[in-house]
Motif scaffolding. Structure first.
Motif, PDB file in Angstrom:
ATOM      1  N   PRO A 274     -87.114 -41.810   0.569  1.00  0.00           N
ATOM      2  CA  PRO A 274     -88.251 -42.540   1.135  1.00  0.00           C
ATOM      3  C   PRO A 274     -88.605 -42.007   2.523  1.00  0.00           C
ATOM      4  O   PRO A 274     -87.779 -41.379   3.185  1.00  0.00           O
ATOM      5  CB  PRO A 274     -87.747 -43.986   1.230  1.00  0.00           C
ATOM      6  CG  PRO A 274     -86.442 -44.027   0.519  1.00  0.00           C
ATOM      7  CD  PRO A 274     -85.917 -42.634   0.439  1.00  0.00           C
ATOM      8  N   GLY A 275     -89.824 -42.285   2.935  1.00  0.00           N
ATOM      9  CA  GLY A 275     -90.266 -41.843   4.254  1.00  0.00           C
ATOM     10  C   GLY A 275     -91.005 -40.531   4.160  1.00  0.00           C
ATOM     11  O   GLY A 275     -91.266 -40.028   3.072  1.00  0.00           O
ATOM     12  N   GLU A 276     -91.351 -40.008   5.322  1.00  0.00           N
ATOM     13  CA  GLU A 276     -92.180 -38.815   5.361  1.00  0.00           C
ATOM     14  C   GLU A 276     -91.471 -37.676   6.073  1.00  0.00           C
ATOM     15  O   GLU A 276     -90.641 -37.922   6.942  1.00  0.00           O
ATOM     16  CB  GLU A 276     -93.473 -39.132   6.120  1.00  0.00           C
ATOM     17  CG  GLU A 276     -94.334 -40.136   5.399  1.00  0.00           C
ATOM     18  CD  GLU A 276     -95.466 -40.641   6.267  1.00  0.00           C
ATOM     19  OE1 GLU A 276     -95.519 -40.316   7.471  1.00  0.00           O
ATOM     20  OE2 GLU A 276     -96.316 -41.364   5.729  1.00  0.00           O
ATOM     21  N   VAL A 277     -91.864 -36.451   5.738  1.00  0.00           N
ATOM     22  CA  VAL A 277     -91.330 -35.321   6.498  1.00  0.00           C
ATOM     23  C   VAL A 277     -91.881 -35.393   7.904  1.00  0.00           C
ATOM     24  O   VAL A 277     -92.984 -35.885   8.120  1.00  0.00           O
ATOM     25  CB  VAL A 277     -91.724 -33.938   5.925  1.00  0.00           C
ATOM     26  CG1 VAL A 277     -90.952 -33.634   4.695  1.00  0.00           C
ATOM     27  CG2 VAL A 277     -93.208 -33.821   5.714  1.00  0.00           C
ATOM     28  N   PRO A 278     -91.123 -34.891   8.885  1.00  0.00           N
ATOM     29  CA  PRO A 278     -91.634 -34.952  10.254  1.00  0.00           C
ATOM     30  C   PRO A 278     -92.899 -34.118  10.405  1.00  0.00           C
ATOM     31  O   PRO A 278     -93.041 -33.064   9.809  1.00  0.00           O
ATOM     32  CB  PRO A 278     -90.481 -34.366  11.078  1.00  0.00           C
ATOM     33  CG  PRO A 278     -89.561 -33.714  10.118  1.00  0.00           C
ATOM     34  CD  PRO A 278     -89.776 -34.337   8.800  1.00  0.00           C
ATOM     35  N   ASP A 279     -93.812 -34.635  11.182  1.00  0.00           N
ATOM     36  CA  ASP A 279     -95.033 -33.910  11.512  1.00  0.00           C
ATOM     37  C   ASP A 279     -94.662 -32.876  12.578  1.00  0.00           C
ATOM     38  O   ASP A 279     -94.147 -33.244  13.636  1.00  0.00           O
ATOM     39  CB  ASP A 279     -96.047 -34.931  12.055  1.00  0.00           C
ATOM     40  CG  ASP A 279     -97.341 -34.267  12.511  1.00  0.00           C
ATOM     41  OD1 ASP A 279     -97.430 -33.029  12.440  1.00  0.00           O
ATOM     42  OD2 ASP A 279     -98.241 -35.003  12.933  1.00  0.00           O
ATOM     43  N   PRO A 280     -94.919 -31.592  12.327  1.00  0.00           N
ATOM     44  CA  PRO A 280     -94.458 -30.581  13.303  1.00  0.00           C
ATOM     45  C   PRO A 280     -95.129 -30.705  14.670  1.00  0.00           C
ATOM     46  O   PRO A 280     -94.666 -30.098  15.634  1.00  0.00           O
ATOM     47  CB  PRO A 280     -94.800 -29.247  12.625  1.00  0.00           C
ATOM     48  CG  PRO A 280     -95.745 -29.554  11.519  1.00  0.00           C
ATOM     49  CD  PRO A 280     -95.520 -30.979  11.132  1.00  0.00           C
ATOM     50  N   VAL A 281     -96.191 -31.499  14.776  1.00  0.00           N
ATOM     51  CA  VAL A 281     -96.850 -31.661  16.073  1.00  0.00           C
ATOM     52  C   VAL A 281     -96.178 -32.770  16.895  1.00  0.00           C
ATOM     53  O   VAL A 281     -96.203 -32.765  18.115  1.00  0.00           O
ATOM     54  CB  VAL A 281     -98.356 -31.966  15.876  1.00  0.00           C
ATOM     55  CG1 VAL A 281     -99.018 -32.327  17.183  1.00  0.00           C
ATOM     56  CG2 VAL A 281     -99.044 -30.756  15.259  1.00  0.00           C
ATOM     57  N   ALA A 282     -95.541 -33.710  16.216  1.00  0.00           N
ATOM     58  CA  ALA A 282     -94.938 -34.833  16.929  1.00  0.00           C
ATOM     59  C   ALA A 282     -93.660 -34.390  17.647  1.00  0.00           C
ATOM     60  O   ALA A 282     -92.875 -33.624  17.100  1.00  0.00           O
ATOM     61  CB  ALA A 282     -94.618 -35.949  15.937  1.00  0.00           C
ATOM     62  N   PRO A 283     -93.473 -34.845  18.893  1.00  0.00           N
ATOM     63  CA  PRO A 283     -92.245 -34.491  19.605  1.00  0.00           C
ATOM     64  C   PRO A 283     -91.034 -35.149  18.932  1.00  0.00           C
ATOM     65  O   PRO A 283     -91.157 -36.222  18.338  1.00  0.00           O
ATOM     66  CB  PRO A 283     -92.467 -35.051  21.008  1.00  0.00           C
ATOM     67  CG  PRO A 283     -93.550 -36.058  20.876  1.00  0.00           C
ATOM     68  CD  PRO A 283     -94.353 -35.722  19.659  1.00  0.00           C
ATOM     69  N   VAL A 284     -89.896 -34.475  19.024  1.00  0.00           N
ATOM     70  CA  VAL A 284     -88.697 -35.001  18.379  1.00  0.00           C
ATOM     71  C   VAL A 284     -87.626 -35.231  19.429  1.00  0.00           C
ATOM     72  O   VAL A 284     -87.386 -34.380  20.272  1.00  0.00           O
ATOM     73  CB  VAL A 284     -88.137 -33.992  17.348  1.00  0.00           C
ATOM     74  CG1 VAL A 284     -86.876 -34.552  16.716  1.00  0.00           C
ATOM     75  CG2 VAL A 284     -89.170 -33.667  16.306  1.00  0.00           C
ATOM     76  N   GLN A 285     -87.038 -36.410  19.346  1.00  0.00           N
ATOM     77  CA  GLN A 285     -85.882 -36.651  20.196  1.00  0.00           C
ATOM     78  C   GLN A 285     -84.714 -36.919  19.276  1.00  0.00           C
ATOM     79  O   GLN A 285     -84.867 -37.589  18.256  1.00  0.00           O
ATOM     80  CB  GLN A 285     -86.148 -37.871  21.082  1.00  0.00           C
ATOM     81  CG  GLN A 285     -85.816 -37.600  22.524  1.00  0.00           C
ATOM     82  CD  GLN A 285     -85.479 -38.877  23.256  1.00  0.00           C
ATOM     83  OE1 GLN A 285     -85.803 -39.966  22.812  1.00  0.00           O
ATOM     84  NE2 GLN A 285     -84.826 -38.736  24.385  1.00  0.00           N
TER      85      GLN A 285
END
Ligand SMILES: Nc1ncnc2c1ncn2[C@@H]1O[C@H](COP(=O)(O)OP(=O)(O)OP(=O)(O)O)[C@@H](O)[C@H]1O
Ligand SMILES: Nc1ncnc2c1ncn2[C@@H]1O[C@H](COP(=O)(O)OP(=O)(O)OP(=O)(O)O)[C@@H](O)[C@H]1O
Ligand SMILES: [Mg+2]
Ligand SMILES: [Mg+2]
Lengths: 325, 313
Positions: A274-285
Motif C-alpha cells: 500500500p501507499g505510493e512510491v516517493p515523488d523524486p521532487v519531494a525532499p526526503v528525510q
C-alpha cells in the motif's frame, strides 16, 4: 579477486522539471563483476531504467546533475565526451531498451537496424556476411521467416517480435557489458526460456557481464547470481540471489517477495504494497521507505540508513536489519 | 446480451495472415483471457475489436451490431464504450502534453462532466499507487510502469463497457501488479464491464479470468473455462504452454514440455493442422487434414483431431 568490470560510486542523477529538481538516483554504489549476471529489481519508478541509461551514456534530455563515477575497466564513463561514449556504445556496452517501439527507427528496415550494428562493431565485415549474421541472429531469437522479416519495418512486427529484434541487435554487438531493461515482458514463456538461455550463452561465450533489469522475480532468480534491490532511487539491498530469496533482509525486499502470485487460486484479493512510491521532487528525510514500512521506528524518520555489510556478501540499507530478521 | 461476437473473422496484412477463421462470443460482464505465442495475432484481434482496423473477412459484432455499423453511425460513442489499453504504453502517450492535459483532453473529446470525471480519474490514479504529482509531469518524466498505469487510468476514465487490455501488467513489479489487478476486478464488478485481457503471465490469467482463449498462428485452438483448462488442457499447444507455468510453481517438480521443430510461417502456414510441425503427438492425419474448432461435451472447444492426447504431470 579480479577487479569488477564496472564500479559505480556515489552516482547521483537529477533532472529539472516544472515542479523543481527531481532526484532520480541517490548516491548509488554498485559493482558488476566480470562474467556475471547482476539482476536489478525494484518497484516501478525506483530508478532502474535511469541507472541503465546513465551507464550507457544516454541520460534524459532534462538531466541537471550527473555526478560520481561509473568506471568501466579503469575508465570513468562520466568523464568521456559524446564521441568517446558513442564509440563505446554498441561495441563494449549495448542495451536492450524497455520500450522497443521508441528504441527502433520506424523508417529503417529490420535488416538496416541489424546490419548497422554489425558494421559499427566489425567494420571489416562484408555486406553479404553482415546480412548472413543478421539472418542468423533473427533465427536465434526465434523469429519465424527470418529472411522475410529482414525486409519488415518495426511497425509491421508484433510487440514480442520488436523486443526480439532489439535483443538480436544487442547480441550482434557482442558487448562486454549488456544491459537488458525488461527484455522479456512481451514474450511468452517458451520464447522467454529461449532468450534466457541465449543470454547465459552470451555470458559464457564472451565472458561478458549482463545487467538484467526485470520485475519477474522467478526469472531473475534463475538467471542471476546476484541481485540488487532498488527503491526510491537508492540501492536498499544487494547480495547473492539464493540468500536474498531465502531470507530477504530489507523490509521492502520482504514486502516485494510477499506479493508474488502463487499458484493457489483463491478469491482473496492479491497482495500489494500500500501507499505510493516517493515523488523524486519531494525532499526526503530519514529512510526513503519509512512512510510505507511496517517496521518503522523513530530513528528511521530522522536518519537515512547507509548501505552497510550484513555478513560477507550482503549489503542492506536499513537501521533495523538483523533485528527484524 | 452478447458483448462481443466473432464469426469466421480473418485479418490479413499483405501476405501475412494474422487472423484466420476466428470465432467466439463473449457475454456481457465476462472476463476472458487471451493467450498465445508471440505473433499469433492477439494484438491484431484487439485492433479489430476497437475498430482500429476492419476485418478482411467474416463477421465482427459488438453489442449485437457490426463494428462497421457502429463506426458509421456513432463512432464517438463506440470509441468511448470500447476501450483498448495498448501493448506499447509509453508510445501511446503523446510526448508534448503534460499528463494532466492528456487526461483532460479525454474529458473534452467525449464531453464528459468535467468535475465528476476528474474526481474519478484522481481516485483511479491513487488506487494504482501513483502520486498526484504525476499529473504535472510529461511522459518522458515517468517510468515505464507508470506510463502503463496511466494508460489504464485513461481507458477507465471513460467508464467504458468493454475493456480490451493488451498486456496490462507487462513490466510492472508484483507489488504494483497486485493492486492493479484488484482494481480491474473491482471496477469490472462495479460497472459490469466486459474484459478481454491478453497476458503472457499465465498466473495473471488464472487469477483474473473465468474463461480463456488460446491462440496459435492466427487461429483459436482452444476455448474453455480458465480453471478447467489449466487443470486439463485439451489441445497439445495449450498443454505445452501451460506446462511452463506448472514447472515454475514453487515446490513443484513438473517438467515443461519443450516444443521442437521450426516455428511455422504466418505467410505460408503448414498444411493440415497448423501445429503439426511442432506437435509431440501429431499423427499422419494431422499433416493433411486441417481440424476445425469443435465443441467437446465438457463445455470446451478445441481445434484438434486428438484432444487430451498430451498432458503434463
Ligand atoms: N527525465 C525525467 N525527468 C523527471 N523525472 C523522471 C525522468 N525520468 C524518470 N523520472 C522519474 O524518476 C523515477 C525513476 O524512473 P525510472 O524510469 O528510472 O524507473 P524504473 O525503475 O525504470 O521504473 P519502471 O519499472 O516503471 O520502468 C520515476 O519516478 C520517474 O517518474
Ligand atoms: N501493421 C502490420 N503490418 C504488417 N504485418 C503486421 C502488422 N501488424 C501485425 N502484423 C503481423 O501480424 C502477425 C500477428 O501480429 P500481432 O501483433 O497480432 O501478434 P501478437 O499475438 O500480439 O504478438 P505479441 O505477443 O508478440 O505481441 C505478425 O506476424 C505480425 O508481423
Ligand atoms: Mg524502467
Ligand atoms: Mg501483441
Amino acid at each position: 579477486m579480479e577487479k569488477p568490470l564496472v564500479q559505480i560510486r556515489n552516482l547521483e542523477l537529477s533532472a529539472a522539471t516544472g515542479r523543481g529538481e527531481a532526484r532520480i538516483l541517490r548516491s548509488i554504489d554498485l559493482d558488476i563483476e566480470r562474467g556475471s549476471i547482476l539482476g536489478i529489481v525494484g518497484e516501478s519508478g525506483s530508478g532502474k531504467s535511469s541507472l541503465a541509461n546513465a551507464i550507457i551514456g544516454l541520460p534524459a534530455g532534462n538531466t541537471s546533475k550527473l555526478s560520481g563515477e561509473i568506471v568501466l575497466d579503469g575508465v570513468n564513463l562520466l568523464s568521456l565526451d559524446e564521441s568517446g561514449m558513442r564509440a563505446l556504445r554498441g561495441s563494449r556496452v549495448a542495451m536492450v531498451f524497455q520500450d522497443p517501439m521508441t528504441a527502433l527507427n520506424p523508417l529503417f528496415s529490420v535488416e538496416r537496424h541489424l546490419v548497422d550494428v554489425i558494421k559499427r562493431r566489425f567494420p571489416a565485415v562484408s555486406r553479404a556476411d553482415a546480412t548472413g549474421r543478421a539472418l542468423a541472429a533473427l533465427e536465434a531469437v526465434g523469429i519465424a521467416d527470418p529472411g522475410l522479416r529482414l525486409a519488415s519495418y518495426p511497425g509491421d512486427l508484433s510487440g514480442g517480435m520488436r523486443q526480439r529484434v532489439l535483443i538480436a541487435m544487442a547480441l550482434l554487438a557482442e558487448p562486454d557489458l549488456l544491459i537488458a531493461d525488461e527484455p522479456t515482458t512481451a514474450l511468452d514463456a517458451t520464447i522467454e526460456a529461449q532468450i534466457v538461455s541465449l543470454l547465459s550463452d552470451l555470458k559464457a561465450r564472451l565472458s561478458g557481464s549482463i545487467l538484467f533489469i526485470s520485475h519477474h522475480l522467478g526469472l531473475v532468480a534463475r538467471l542471476c547470481e546476484r541481485i540488487c534491490v532498488m527503491y526510491g532511487g537508492t540501492v536498499v539491498e544487494l547480495g547473492d540471489t539464493a540468500a536474498i530469496a531465502a531470507a530477504p533482509a530489507h523490509p521492502y525486499t520482504r514486502a516485494l517477495m510477499a506479493c508474488m502470485i502463487d499458484d493457489q487460486v483463491s478469491d482473496a484479493p492479491l497482495m500489494f504494497i500500500p501507499g505510493e512510491v516517493p515523488d523524486p521532487v519531494a525532499p526526503v528525510q530519514g529512510c526513503i521507505f519509512a512512510p510505507r514500512c511496517a517496521h518503522v521506528v523513530e530513528q528511521c524518520l530522522r536518519v537515512a540508513p547507509q548501505l552497510r555489510d550484513l555478513g560477507a556478501s550482503r549489503k542492506v540499507a536499513c537501521h533495523r536489519a538483523g533485528e527484524i530478521a | 446480451m452478447t458483448a462481443i461476437l466473432l464469426d469466421g473473422v480473418s485479418a490479413h496484412y499483405g501476405a501475412v495472415k494474422s487472423l484466420d477463421d476466428v470465432s467466439f462470443a463473449v457475454e456481457q460482464g465476462g472476463r476472458v483471457g487471451l493467450v498465445g505465442e508471440s505473433g499469433s495475432g492477439k494484438s491484431t484481434l484487439c485492433r479489430l475489436l476497437v475498430g482500429l482496423r476492419l476485418p478482411s473477412g467474416g463477421e465482427l459484432s459488438v453489442f449485437d451490431r457490426p463494428v462497421a455499423d457502429h463506426l458509421r453511425t456513432d463512432a464517438r460513442q463506440f470509441r468511448r464504450n470500447v476501450q483498448l489499453i495498448m501493448q506499447d504504453a509509453v508510445a501511446s502517450l503523446s510526448p508534448r502534453m503534460r499528463i494532466r492535459s492528456l487526461l483532460q483532453e479525454v474529458i473534452t473529446i467525449h464531453s464528459l462532466p468535467a468535475d465528476e470525471t476528474w474526481r474519478w480519474i484522481e481516485t483511479l490514479t491513487a488506487r494504482l499507487g501513483l502520486p498526484n504529482s504525476v499529473f504535472e509531469r510529461y511522459p518522458h518524466e515517468i517510468s515505464g510502469g507508470q506510463a502503463r498505469r496511466l494508460a489504464i487510468v485513461r481507458a477507465l476514465a471513460l467508464k467504458p463497457r468493454i475493456v480490451v487490455a493488451d498486456e496490462p501488467t507487462a513490466g510492472l513489479d508484483v507489488s504494483v501488479q497486485g493492486g492493479l489487478l484488484n482494481l480491474l476486478i473491482e471496477i469490472q464488478r462495479e460497472l459490469s464491464l466486459t474484459y478481454l485481457m491478453i497476458s503472457h503471465d499465465l498466473r495473471v490469467i488464472r487469477r483474473v479470468t473465468g474463461r480463456m482463449l488460446v491462440m496459435y498462428l492466427g487461429q483459436i485452438v482452444e476455448d474453455g473455462e480458465t480453471e478447467a483448462l489449466f487443470r486439463k488442457p485439451a489441445h497439445p499447444y495449450s498443454a505445452a504452454l501451460l506446462s511452463t507455468n506448472a514447472a515454475h510453481a514453487p515446490g513443484k517438480a513438473g517438467q515443461p514440455i519443450i516444443l521442437h521443430g521450426e516455428i511455422p510461417s504466418a505467410i505460408n502456414p503448414p498444411p493440415g493442422c497448423r501445429f503439426h510441425t511442432r506437435c509431440p503427438v501429431a499423427q499422419t492425419r494431422c499433416k493433411t487434414d486441417p481440424p476445425s474448432l469443435r465443441r467437446l461435451p465438457d463445455n470446451r472447444s478445441v481445434r484438434c483431431h486428438f484432444p487430451y492426447s498430451l498432458s503434463f504431470a
